[in-house]
Design a protein around this motif. Sequence first.
Motif, mmCIF file in Angstrom:
data_model
loop_
_atom_site.group_PDB
_atom_site.id
_atom_site.type_symbol
_atom_site.label_atom_id
_atom_site.label_comp_id
_atom_site.label_asym_id
_atom_site.label_seq_id
_atom_site.Cartn_x
_atom_site.Cartn_y
_atom_site.Cartn_z
ATOM 1 N N MET A 183 38.925 24.853 12.361
ATOM 2 C CA MET A 183 37.608 24.854 12.986
ATOM 3 C C MET A 183 36.874 23.544 12.662
ATOM 4 S SD MET A 183 35.362 27.297 10.431
ATOM 5 C CE MET A 183 33.757 26.740 11.012
ATOM 6 N N ILE A 184 35.909 23.203 13.514
ATOM 7 C CA ILE A 184 35.110 21.999 13.248
ATOM 8 C C ILE A 184 33.803 22.438 12.583
ATOM 9 C CG2 ILE A 184 33.919 20.008 14.275
ATOM 10 C CD1 ILE A 184 36.945 19.817 14.555
ATOM 11 N N ASN A 185 33.550 21.885 11.394
ATOM 12 C CA ASN A 185 32.314 22.209 10.675
ATOM 13 C C ASN A 185 31.339 21.034 10.791
ATOM 14 O OD1 ASN A 185 30.605 23.747 9.059
ATOM 15 N ND2 ASN A 185 31.377 22.845 7.158
ATOM 16 N N GLN A 186 30.082 21.323 11.056
ATOM 17 C CA GLN A 186 29.072 20.254 11.135
ATOM 18 C C GLN A 186 28.378 20.126 9.782
ATOM 19 O OE1 GLN A 186 28.075 19.976 15.793
ATOM 20 N NE2 GLN A 186 26.530 20.982 14.591
ATOM 21 N N VAL A 187 28.354 18.904 9.273
ATOM 22 C CA VAL A 187 27.742 18.624 7.977
ATOM 23 C C VAL A 187 26.583 17.662 8.229
ATOM 24 C CG1 VAL A 187 28.176 17.708 5.656
ATOM 25 C CG2 VAL A 187 30.019 18.868 6.874
ATOM 26 N N TYR A 188 25.400 18.015 7.712
ATOM 27 C CA TYR A 188 24.181 17.225 7.995
ATOM 28 C C TYR A 188 23.907 16.329 6.797
ATOM 29 C CZ TYR A 188 24.231 20.784 11.486
ATOM 30 O OH TYR A 188 24.655 21.600 12.511
ATOM 31 N N ARG A 189 24.305 15.064 6.926
ATOM 32 C CA ARG A 189 24.277 14.157 5.772
ATOM 33 C C ARG A 189 23.115 13.185 5.800
ATOM 34 N NH1 ARG A 189 30.718 12.701 5.457
ATOM 35 N NH2 ARG A 189 31.235 14.222 3.845
ATOM 36 N N LEU A 190 22.582 12.930 4.612
ATOM 37 C CA LEU A 190 21.599 11.851 4.461
ATOM 38 C C LEU A 190 22.398 10.553 4.407
ATOM 39 C CD1 LEU A 190 18.461 11.394 3.838
ATOM 40 C CD2 LEU A 190 19.217 11.015 1.492
ATOM 41 N N VAL A 191 22.079 9.591 5.292
ATOM 42 C CA VAL A 191 22.830 8.334 5.314
ATOM 43 C C VAL A 191 22.028 7.183 4.713
ATOM 44 C CG1 VAL A 191 24.375 8.953 7.198
ATOM 45 C CG2 VAL A 191 22.159 7.916 7.733
ATOM 46 N N SER A 192 20.720 7.289 4.779
ATOM 47 C CA SER A 192 19.818 6.326 4.133
ATOM 48 C C SER A 192 18.472 7.038 3.995
ATOM 49 C CB SER A 192 19.713 5.036 4.958
ATOM 50 O OG SER A 192 19.190 5.339 6.221
ATOM 51 N N PRO A 193 17.520 6.470 3.218
ATOM 52 C CA PRO A 193 16.271 7.205 3.034
ATOM 53 C C PRO A 193 15.677 7.689 4.356
ATOM 54 C CG PRO A 193 16.329 5.315 1.588
ATOM 55 C CD PRO A 193 17.544 5.212 2.476
ATOM 56 N N ARG A 194 15.352 8.976 4.388
ATOM 57 C CA ARG A 194 14.700 9.646 5.530
ATOM 58 C C ARG A 194 15.545 9.716 6.791
ATOM 59 N NH1 ARG A 194 9.961 8.256 2.485
ATOM 60 N NH2 ARG A 194 8.433 9.918 2.789
ATOM 61 N N GLN A 195 16.868 9.440 6.667
ATOM 62 C CA GLN A 195 17.695 9.448 7.875
ATOM 63 C C GLN A 195 18.941 10.324 7.705
ATOM 64 O OE1 GLN A 195 19.054 5.591 9.171
ATOM 65 N NE2 GLN A 195 19.825 6.453 11.103
ATOM 66 N N PHE A 196 19.024 11.359 8.565
ATOM 67 C CA PHE A 196 20.174 12.277 8.524
ATOM 68 C C PHE A 196 21.071 12.038 9.734
ATOM 69 C CE2 PHE A 196 16.827 14.500 6.170
ATOM 70 C CZ PHE A 196 17.510 14.929 5.031
ATOM 71 N N GLU A 197 22.379 12.276 9.546
ATOM 72 C CA GLU A 197 23.319 12.214 10.673
ATOM 73 C C GLU A 197 24.297 13.372 10.567
ATOM 74 O OE1 GLU A 197 23.384 7.397 11.384
ATOM 75 O OE2 GLU A 197 25.302 8.394 10.982
ATOM 76 N N ARG A 247 14.321 12.856 -4.432
ATOM 77 C CA ARG A 247 14.555 11.486 -4.921
ATOM 78 C C ARG A 247 15.566 10.764 -4.022
ATOM 79 N NH1 ARG A 247 13.772 14.126 -10.174
ATOM 80 N NH2 ARG A 247 15.980 14.639 -10.291
ATOM 81 N N TYR A 248 16.541 11.514 -3.471
ATOM 82 C CA TYR A 248 17.480 10.898 -2.528
ATOM 83 C C TYR A 248 16.814 10.689 -1.168
ATOM 84 C CZ TYR A 248 21.184 11.747 -5.891
ATOM 85 O OH TYR A 248 21.957 11.727 -7.025
ATOM 86 N N TYR A 249 16.085 11.700 -0.694
ATOM 87 C CA TYR A 249 15.459 11.628 0.634
ATOM 88 C C TYR A 249 14.513 10.428 0.726
ATOM 89 C CZ TYR A 249 12.609 12.828 4.682
ATOM 90 O OH TYR A 249 11.934 12.782 5.875
ATOM 91 N N THR A 250 13.717 10.237 -0.336
ATOM 92 C CA THR A 250 12.725 9.146 -0.298
ATOM 93 C C THR A 250 13.317 7.802 -0.764
ATOM 94 O OG1 THR A 250 12.037 9.802 -2.516
ATOM 95 C CG2 THR A 250 10.719 10.647 -0.693
#
Length: 341
Positions: free
Chosen positions: A1-15, A43-46
């Motif tokens: 199955m294909i699982n979708q993972v919502y990753r932080l790639v840089s501050p305030r930015q998810f992909e 701390r990661y998000y900001t």
Amino acid sequence: MINQVYRLVSPRQFEITYKDRSLQSDYVVVRPTYLSICAADQRYYTGTRGKEAMAKKLPMALIHEGIGKIVYDPLNEFKTGTPVVMVPNTPVEDDDVIAENYLRSSKFRSSGYDGFMQDYVFLKRDRFVTLPEDLDPHVSAFMELITIAMHCLVRFEAKAHVRRSNFGVWGDGNLGYITSLILKKRYPESKVMIFGKNQYKLEHFSFVDEAYQIDQIPEDLQIDHAFEAVGSKGSQYAINQIIDYLHPEGTISLMGVSEYPIEINTRMILEKGITVIGSSRSGRADFENTVEFMKEHPEFVEYLGTLVGEVQVVRTIQDINDAFEKDLTSSWGKTVIEWKI
Ligand SMILES: NC(=O)C1=CN([C@@H]2O[C@H](COP(=O)(O)OP(=O)(O)OC[C@H]3O[C@@H](n4cnc5c(N)ncnc54)[C@H](OP(=O)(O)O)[C@@H]3O)[C@@H](O)[C@H]2O)C=CC1
Ligand SMILES: O=C(CO)[C@H](O)[C@H](O)COP(=O)(O)O
Ligand SMILES: [Zn+2]
């Protein structure tokens, strides 16, 4: 199955990342239902976690506090729909002496490894604990934070001397609230005192024996043992204040995370024979203890309801950003996410 993972790639930015996962494996598949945001995620998000750590750990899915429902168990041991709390620490070896959360080889979700912001989380059989159907899901969402205080108390009990007539907890936020509440439940005859910076936050601590603003502590006050739940630069001031008010041979249990090394008064730690106990993260046993404690003490769960702050329904990536932004402006409590993406 294909699982979708919502990753932080840089501050305030998810992909979104798409990961191919096989169901023919040892993993039990859990659909996250309620999540909660930790100070570490912020701390990661900001981006305040520091350049080096950000470069090393991103991209990754955030969130290590959450519950879910089993959607597939290859061994059919657990029924579909069973509610569970997910354990973010993932050990890869056993040790007779060192607990799973202190092994340097262990992987911790949302700290270099994908957290719970995924369509489905694939968990080894020992990485979740089943929950009673009727446990408040908004409180259970941040059960991991409750296990932190539980774990800290287990360490305290193993290492501190037996005079426990009063306790001081520094930090008038989430972890300070949970720690004071557990102390009061565990030691009803002892005096529990909370020390904080904000009168409006201290007013939530209705169950403690005494509440003090940190600039109004009586000079002659002395405490047997202290717990620090402040973190960042504030923990420097808190720890040094604790050292001043602590009886000789008392313990200081440290939980607050500081990004940069802080200065503490080691001379007085030596002179008073103080024991400093570091406490970080938690393991499966702490989750089991916490679930049992919550089952046995419904009034404990009710008090924790005071900590439920913003409740955000997340259906899109924009909703994820909104939840983190709202959490940053919230003045009290935990942000809970209803994970409907
Ligand atoms: N050890 C572990 O495994 C874990 C550690 N943590 C860490 O614990 C810390 C606390 O987390 P959390 O409770 O969610 O955060 P909060 O921000 O909710 O709590 C911290 C509180 O301490 C107050 N404070 C600041 N300076 C002092 C001081 N000198 N004395 C007393 N109180 C003070 C803050 O006030 P104000 O906001 O006004 O500054 C705030 O209310 C964080 O560093 C977090 O990363 C969290 C989870 C697990
Ligand atoms: O919140 C925590 C556990 O609940 C810890 O503080 C967190 O895991 C620290 O991790 P990092 O090094 O990534 O900041
Ligand atoms: Zn955390």
